[in-house]
Structure formats: structure tokens, C-alpha cells
Scaffold this active site. Structure first.
Site, mmCIF file in Angstrom:
data_model
loop_
_atom_site.group_PDB
_atom_site.id
_atom_site.type_symbol
_atom_site.label_atom_id
_atom_site.label_comp_id
_atom_site.label_asym_id
_atom_site.label_seq_id
_atom_site.Cartn_x
_atom_site.Cartn_y
_atom_site.Cartn_z
ATOM 1 N N LYS A 1 53.334 -13.759 69.784
ATOM 2 C CA LYS A 1 53.009 -12.428 69.274
ATOM 3 C C LYS A 1 53.262 -11.389 70.353
ATOM 4 O O LYS A 1 52.565 -11.346 71.361
ATOM 5 C CB LYS A 1 51.544 -12.322 68.834
ATOM 6 C CG LYS A 1 51.321 -11.015 68.073
ATOM 7 C CD LYS A 1 49.869 -10.678 67.858
ATOM 8 C CE LYS A 1 49.286 -9.812 68.914
ATOM 9 N NZ LYS A 1 49.952 -8.517 69.140
ATOM 10 N N GLU B 1 46.286 -14.650 81.983
ATOM 11 C CA GLU B 1 46.824 -13.790 83.051
ATOM 12 C C GLU B 1 46.372 -12.384 82.724
ATOM 13 O O GLU B 1 46.781 -11.825 81.712
ATOM 14 C CB GLU B 1 48.363 -13.817 83.055
ATOM 15 C CG GLU B 1 48.989 -15.178 83.211
ATOM 16 C CD GLU B 1 48.870 -15.725 84.614
ATOM 17 O OE1 GLU B 1 48.485 -14.975 85.523
ATOM 18 O OE2 GLU B 1 49.145 -16.920 84.786
ATOM 19 N N CYS C 1 50.290 -5.092 86.151
ATOM 20 C CA CYS C 1 49.042 -5.806 86.452
ATOM 21 C C CYS C 1 48.828 -5.938 87.946
ATOM 22 O O CYS C 1 47.714 -5.948 88.420
ATOM 23 C CB CYS C 1 49.058 -7.175 85.793
ATOM 24 S SG CYS C 1 50.503 -8.142 86.235
ATOM 25 N N GLU D 1 40.683 -0.788 86.312
ATOM 26 C CA GLU D 1 42.146 -0.793 86.221
ATOM 27 C C GLU D 1 42.612 0.466 85.481
ATOM 28 O O GLU D 1 42.219 0.696 84.337
ATOM 29 C CB GLU D 1 42.592 -2.046 85.471
ATOM 30 C CG GLU D 1 44.089 -2.240 85.513
ATOM 31 C CD GLU D 1 44.530 -3.511 84.783
ATOM 32 O OE1 GLU D 1 43.967 -3.827 83.729
ATOM 33 O OE2 GLU D 1 45.470 -4.168 85.274
HETATM 34 P P1 NAD Z 1 45.709 -6.011 75.704
HETATM 35 O O1 NAD Z 1 44.757 -7.009 76.216
HETATM 36 O O2 NAD Z 1 45.190 -4.818 75.014
HETATM 37 O O3 NAD Z 1 46.742 -6.693 74.676
HETATM 38 C C1 NAD Z 1 47.455 -7.849 75.021
HETATM 39 C C2 NAD Z 1 47.773 -8.620 73.762
HETATM 40 O O4 NAD Z 1 46.564 -9.037 73.165
HETATM 41 C C3 NAD Z 1 48.517 -7.802 72.705
HETATM 42 O O5 NAD Z 1 49.479 -8.619 72.090
HETATM 43 C C4 NAD Z 1 47.415 -7.422 71.747
HETATM 44 O O6 NAD Z 1 47.871 -7.217 70.417
HETATM 45 C C5 NAD Z 1 46.518 -8.631 71.808
HETATM 46 N N1 NAD Z 1 45.138 -8.320 71.443
HETATM 47 C C6 NAD Z 1 44.479 -7.141 71.592
HETATM 48 N N2 NAD Z 1 43.228 -7.236 71.097
HETATM 49 C C7 NAD Z 1 43.091 -8.506 70.631
HETATM 50 C C8 NAD Z 1 42.034 -9.208 69.997
HETATM 51 N N3 NAD Z 1 40.864 -8.628 69.728
HETATM 52 N N4 NAD Z 1 42.246 -10.502 69.659
HETATM 53 C C9 NAD Z 1 43.428 -11.109 69.909
HETATM 54 N N5 NAD Z 1 44.463 -10.480 70.478
HETATM 55 C C10 NAD Z 1 44.305 -9.194 70.855
HETATM 56 O O7 NAD Z 1 46.619 -5.656 76.958
HETATM 57 P P2 NAD Z 1 47.820 -4.602 77.020
HETATM 58 O O8 NAD Z 1 47.197 -3.261 76.950
HETATM 59 O O9 NAD Z 1 48.901 -4.970 76.071
HETATM 60 O O10 NAD Z 1 48.409 -4.883 78.477
HETATM 61 C C11 NAD Z 1 47.830 -4.372 79.592
HETATM 62 C C12 NAD Z 1 46.965 -5.397 80.296
HETATM 63 O O11 NAD Z 1 47.723 -6.581 80.558
HETATM 64 C C13 NAD Z 1 46.495 -4.929 81.637
HETATM 65 O O12 NAD Z 1 45.135 -5.245 81.820
HETATM 66 C C14 NAD Z 1 47.356 -5.719 82.619
HETATM 67 O O13 NAD Z 1 46.785 -5.873 83.872
HETATM 68 C C15 NAD Z 1 47.537 -6.992 81.903
HETATM 69 N N6 NAD Z 1 48.729 -7.721 82.383
HETATM 70 C C16 NAD Z 1 48.551 -8.821 83.179
HETATM 71 C C17 NAD Z 1 49.653 -9.522 83.671
HETATM 72 C C18 NAD Z 1 49.456 -10.755 84.517
HETATM 73 O O14 NAD Z 1 50.402 -11.520 84.676
HETATM 74 N N7 NAD Z 1 48.287 -10.980 85.073
HETATM 75 C C19 NAD Z 1 50.945 -9.099 83.364
HETATM 76 C C20 NAD Z 1 51.106 -7.977 82.561
HETATM 77 C C21 NAD Z 1 49.979 -7.299 82.069
#
Ligand code: NAD
Length: 499
Positions: A192, A268, A303, A401
Site C-alpha cells: 500500500k 521503520e 526520517c 519530528e
Molecule cells: P504515516 O505514518 O502517516 O503513514 C505511513 C503509511 O501508513 C501510509 O501508507 C498511511 O496511509 C498508513 N497509515 C496511516 N494511518 C494508518 C492507520 N491508522 N492504520 C494503518 N495504516 C495507516 O507517515 P507519513 O506521513 O506517510 O510519512 C512520514 C513518516 O514516515 C515520518 O514520521 C518519517 O520519519 C517516517 N519515515 C521513516 C523512514 C525510516 O526508514 N525510518 C523512512 C521514511 C519515512
């Protein structure tokens, strides 16, 4: 057109793109059963690029069914490793061939600069498929030491159907980070993409079929977190979930697993990473470029962004002077222009979140030296690169963050104070250290609780080096390196008693 080199060239490519709009399940395109769609918006202009199938539990279930069938029929899961290798190498080549098309699509979808998209999609994404393809026939099991009446084999088997849930900040690169090791291991996947950036993952699925991946092995289900994401987390026929995103949502996946089939969850997540400059460091061009990249690369939507820049008081003035010079020279603007350094934030909602952190920094007493708001005169969700001095460890801008282009300078008096400030965080993804003293470099590297420590240059490492977090940044699972494959394999002991 010869090799594109200007915004006009990339706009021509953009005008010819056909945007995917449906889910890719079992080797073909599907509307959502509900008939619902959501709008896909270019955050740099506000233009609607098109609509995309609004998938929910029904499509996730269909995708899991296709993945399970493909896993059980063995065309991929039990194929000889060199066959999987050949398909993944073809996929790497196809991504290279289509790099410009994919990069323009990604830039329009996310607001990322074309410069970054070309680097990620032209180089890094194919490298991931190639590297894990090469690994597929180079991993062996073991034979345990036993008496002569026994043979005890330890074999690794693909875990089954994996659910891969992605963020929006590196859409295709994160897909490659997860998919390449999962497919090399022989798993089938339901992926997804984030709702903000569904396009390139859908196109990748089509290219994977062209490369020879059997139908049902890769299914891409665009949709929202609470519906499609949650359905993946709670599905009883998904064997493993690998998630990249925020810490808050990562915690939901642990809950979903505990309330369904106890699937292992690889996480992650976010970060609040330090960039430490000790008094003996040379404040030269390389250091300043690292500081700028660490805070502003991908508009700070990273991130591992090193937003907390902890600078020894003896060199802080020189550092700030040079950082400000370089910050003021950064070009914010049209993501399709190869001269642009910072594109748009991913959405209006995210832009407001970043701006609210900048306001918090101002009201908590941090000293604003550059930027400080939305970029004037630009139509989309742009934020100017912002520099604060006088940040203190207790401020929200130092603890939470931000995920935007904000660089905060915290003064430190000596190495131990720098270490104390650096460690004072709930997160543990990344850190950078600048010093010419190898003893101090190792002292800090060993005392920092985080997954990657970069010394004398900001980097996340590469495909060969595992990436993941300590504390609230991650689980024990790692992306990248040979470790990533372990997330998608299980261990079986075959104990044979000889007669
Ligand atoms: P997010 O957690 O809002 O969303 C990530 C994914 O989770 C999306 O596909 C979203 O649709 C899904 N999601 C959201 N709410 C959900 C729920 N209630 N149940 C199931 N799935 C759900 O994150 P984002 O805003 O897309 O990305 C930013 C975040 O990602 C930041 O915190 C960043 O640090 C982190 N990130 C981490 C890494 C790493 O390797 N550690 C890499 C890239 C981004």
C-alpha cells in the site's frame, strides 16, 4: 527529444504521461468494489492529476487472496533462486529504461525535485532490485553439528504473504527497499503506497509483470491508512507486515497484529536526529554542505533529517555564518526545474503542520535567522528553508519530528555536553558527528543509541548497510543490507535420524 535538461523538457514528458488510476491485483487493473475514488493532487500547483481507486478492506482481501494463491502455486516462491534473480534483474533494467517517466510522475505526485527523483529512480531504485537479485542465489542454509546418526539442516523459507505499508517521502525508493528483499526471498506481496503518492508504485507493478513476475506476486492497493492500511494490519492471512511511517501509526500496527494473527511487524519510523560538530572540526565546504543536506534534503521530509544541529560554542558563530550564506542561496520553486533545490511540501495539510512548528519555535524563544514561513509568490505548498539559533533541548522544535525544512542550532560546551544533548530524545534513527579526533568520533558513535552514525559526512549509508532505528524510531527489523531479507524468511529445522 534528446536527453531532457530543462523544466520545459520535463513538462513535455509530464504532458505525455498516463497516470495509473486503479489497483493492481493478480496481474491486472481493478476499480474499487465500492466504486469510490480519491483525487490525486500535485502539491506544487494544486492541480488535480487524476483520480485513484479508493481501496479498502474488500480490495485488500482480494489482493491477499491473489498473493496467497500465487505463493501456494510456487511459480515464484518455489522457483529456483536464479529464476527469481533473472526477473528482478530485468525489473532493474526496466526501471532504468523508464527512469525519466517515473521520475517526472513522482515529482508531480509528491512535489519532490526532479533532481532528487532522477537520482532515486535512475540510480538507487534499480540498484536495490539488482543487489537483492544477486543475493537470491547466494544465501545458504546451514547444517548443524550432530552425531553421525543424524543430519540436522537449518533452512530458510519465504515467510509467505507480506504486507508492505509505505510513506510518501520517498515513494518509489521505499517501495524498492521493501519489495526487493521480499521478492528475492520468494514472498508474495500486498503493497500500500501512501495516499498522497500512489502513482509510481502502481506503475512499478505493471513493469514487474513486464519483467516476468508471475501474476499475484505483487499487488498494489492504493488507499487510506484507516481503511486499506488497517485492513493489511489486521488481515489474518498476511504473515508479516513491514511498515515505514510515523511512530504513531507504527504503534497501531503492533495493536492490529496483537488483535489478529500475531504477525511479526517490522517498523521503520520517525526520528529527531542530531548533527554534532566538535570544536576541532574544520568548518569547511564539505561540513557545511552536509549540515545543509542533513536538514533540507527532500525539503526536510526525511526520517533521518539531522534537524538538531549541536554545535560546539567555540565554532558556532563561524558555522552559523556559513550555514546562513548557503541557506540563502538555496532555490525553492518549480520541482520540475533541475536547478531547484527544495520543492513543495507533500500536501497543504503537511505544509500547515510544518508552519505550525516554525511558529512554535518563534514563540518558545528560538532566534529566527532565515526563512520562517511559506514561500512568497509560489502557488503550491512551499516552505522556505528556516534556520533557528538558540534552540534549547526542552523546546518542541527540539523534541518533536517536524518533517520540514527547519535547521535548529543548539550550542554545546564540549564533547560530553554535546553527547548529553544528542542522547536526550525519544528517537534513535541517525546521527552525524564531525571531528578530526578519531577517539572522540568512536566515543560518540558507541554512546549514541541510534541505528546509523555517520562520521565526517551526512549519509544514510547505501544498499549494503542495514537501516533502522533504536527506541521509538524502529523495531529490531532492518531495511537494506543482507539483514533486510531476514524479515521475509523463516527458519526451519529438518532433523533426520539415519537408520
Ligand atoms: P504515516 O505514518 O502517516 O503513514 C505511513 C503509511 O501508513 C501510509 O501508507 C498511511 O496511509 C498508513 N497509515 C496511516 N494511518 C494508518 C492507520 N491508522 N492504520 C494503518 N495504516 C495507516 O507517515 P507519513 O506521513 O506517510 O510519512 C512520514 C513518516 O514516515 C515520518 O514520521 C518519517 O520519519 C517516517 N519515515 C521513516 C523512514 C525510516 O526508514 N525510518 C523512512 C521514511 C519515512
Amino acid at each position: 527529444m534528446t536527453s531532457p535538461s530543462s523544466a520545459a523538457d520535463y513538462r513535455v514528458i509530464a504532458s505525455r504521461l498516463a497516470f495509473p488510476s486503479r489497483a493492481y491485483i493478480d496481474g491486472s487493473w481493478h476499480e474499487a468494489t465500492s466504486g469510490r475514488v480519491f483525487e490525486n493532487i500535485n502539491p506544487a500547483t494544486g492541480a488535480v492529476l487524476g483520480t485513484v481507486a479508493h481501496c479498502d478492506a474488500a480490495e485488500v482481501d482480494k489482493a491477499v487472496g491473489a498473493a496467497r494463491r500465487s505463493f501456494e502455486d510456487g511459480a515464484w516462491s518455489r522457483a529456483a533462486p536464479e529464476e527469481r534473480k533473472a526477473v528482478l534483474l530485468r525489473l532493474a533494467d526496466l526501471v532504468r529504461e523508464h527512469a525519466e517517466e517515473l521520475a517526472v510522475m513522482e515529482s508531480l505526485d509528491s512535489g519532490k525535485t526532479i533532481k532528487d527523483c532522477l537520482n532515486e529512480i535512475g540510480h538507487e531504485v534499480p540498484t536495490f532490485f539488482q543487489w537483492y537479485a544477486e543475493l537470491a542465489d547466494k544465501s545458504f542454509g546451514k547444517v548443524a553439528p550432530t552425531g553421525e546418526k543424524t543430519v540436522a539442516m537449518i533452512v530458510k523459507e519465504p515467510v509467505g504473504v507480506v504486507g508492505l505499508v509505505l510513506p510518501w517521502n520517498f515513494p518509489l525508493l521505499m517501495a524498492a527497499w521493501k519489495l526487493a528483499p521480499a521478492l528475492a526471498a520468494g514472498c508474495s506481496a500486498v503493497l500500500k503506497p501512501a495516499e498522497q503518492t500512489p502513482l509510481t508504485a502502481l506503475r512499478l507493478a505493471e513493469l514487474a509483470t513486464e519483467a516476468g513476475l508471475p501474476a499475484g506476486v505483487l499487488n498494489v492497493v492504493p488507499g487510506f491508512g484507516e481503511t486499506a492500511g488497517q485492513a493489511i494490519g489486521r488481515h489474518n492471512d498476511i504473515d508479516v507486515v513491514s511498515f515505514t511511517g510515523s511512530t504513531e501509526v507504527g504503534a497501531y500496527f503492533l495493536k492490529y497484529a496483537s488483535e489478529s494473527n500475531l504477525k511479526p511487524v517490522g517498523l521503520e519510523m520517525g526520528g529527531k536526529s542530531p548533527f554534532i560538530v566538535l570544536e576541532d572540526a574544520d568548518i569547511d565546504d564539505a561540513l557545511i554542505s552536509s549540515a545543509i543536506n542533513a536538514a533540507f534534503w527532500n525539503g526536510g521530509q526525511n526520517c533521518s533529517a539531522n534537524m538538531r544541529q549541536i554545535i560546539d560554542l567555540k565554532v558556532k558563530d563561524t558555522f552559523l555564518h556559513r550555514v546562513l550564506e548557503k541557506t540563502r542561496a538555496l532555490v525553492v520553486g518549480d520541482p520540475l526545474d533541475p536547478g531547484t533545490d527544495l520543492g513543495s511540501m507533500v500536501s497543504a495539510e503537511h505544509q500547515s503542520r510544518v508552519l505550525s512548528y516554525i511558529e512554535a519555535g518563534k514563540s518558545e524563544g528560538a532566534r529566527l535567522l532565515a526563512g520562517g514561513g511559506a514561500s512568497a509568490g509560489l502557488p503550491g505548498c512551499f516552505v522556505d528553508p528556516t534556520v533557528f539559533d538558540g534552540v534549547t533541548p526542552a523546546m518542541r522544535v527540539a523534541r518533536e519530528e517536524i518533517f520540514g525544512p527547519v535547521l535548529g542550532v543548539i550550542g554545546a560546551n564540549g564533547v560530553e555536553e554535546a553527547l548529553k544533548i544528542a542522547r536526550d530524545t525519544d528517537y534513535g534513527l541517525h546521527a552525524t558527528i564531525f571531528t578530526r579526533d578519531i577517539d572522540k568520533a568512536f566515543h560518540l558513535a558507541k554512546r549514541l543509541p541510534c541505528g546509523t552514525v555517520a562520521v565526517n559526512g551526512f549519509t544514510e549509508g547505501n544498499v549494503t548497510t542495514p537501516f533502522g532505528g533504536y527506541k521509538r524510531s524502529g523495531s529490531l527489523a532492518r531495511d537494506n543490507g543482507t539483514e533486510a531479507v531476514e524479515q521475509y524468511l523463516q527458519t526451519k529445522t529438518i532433523w533426520v535420524s539415519l537408520r
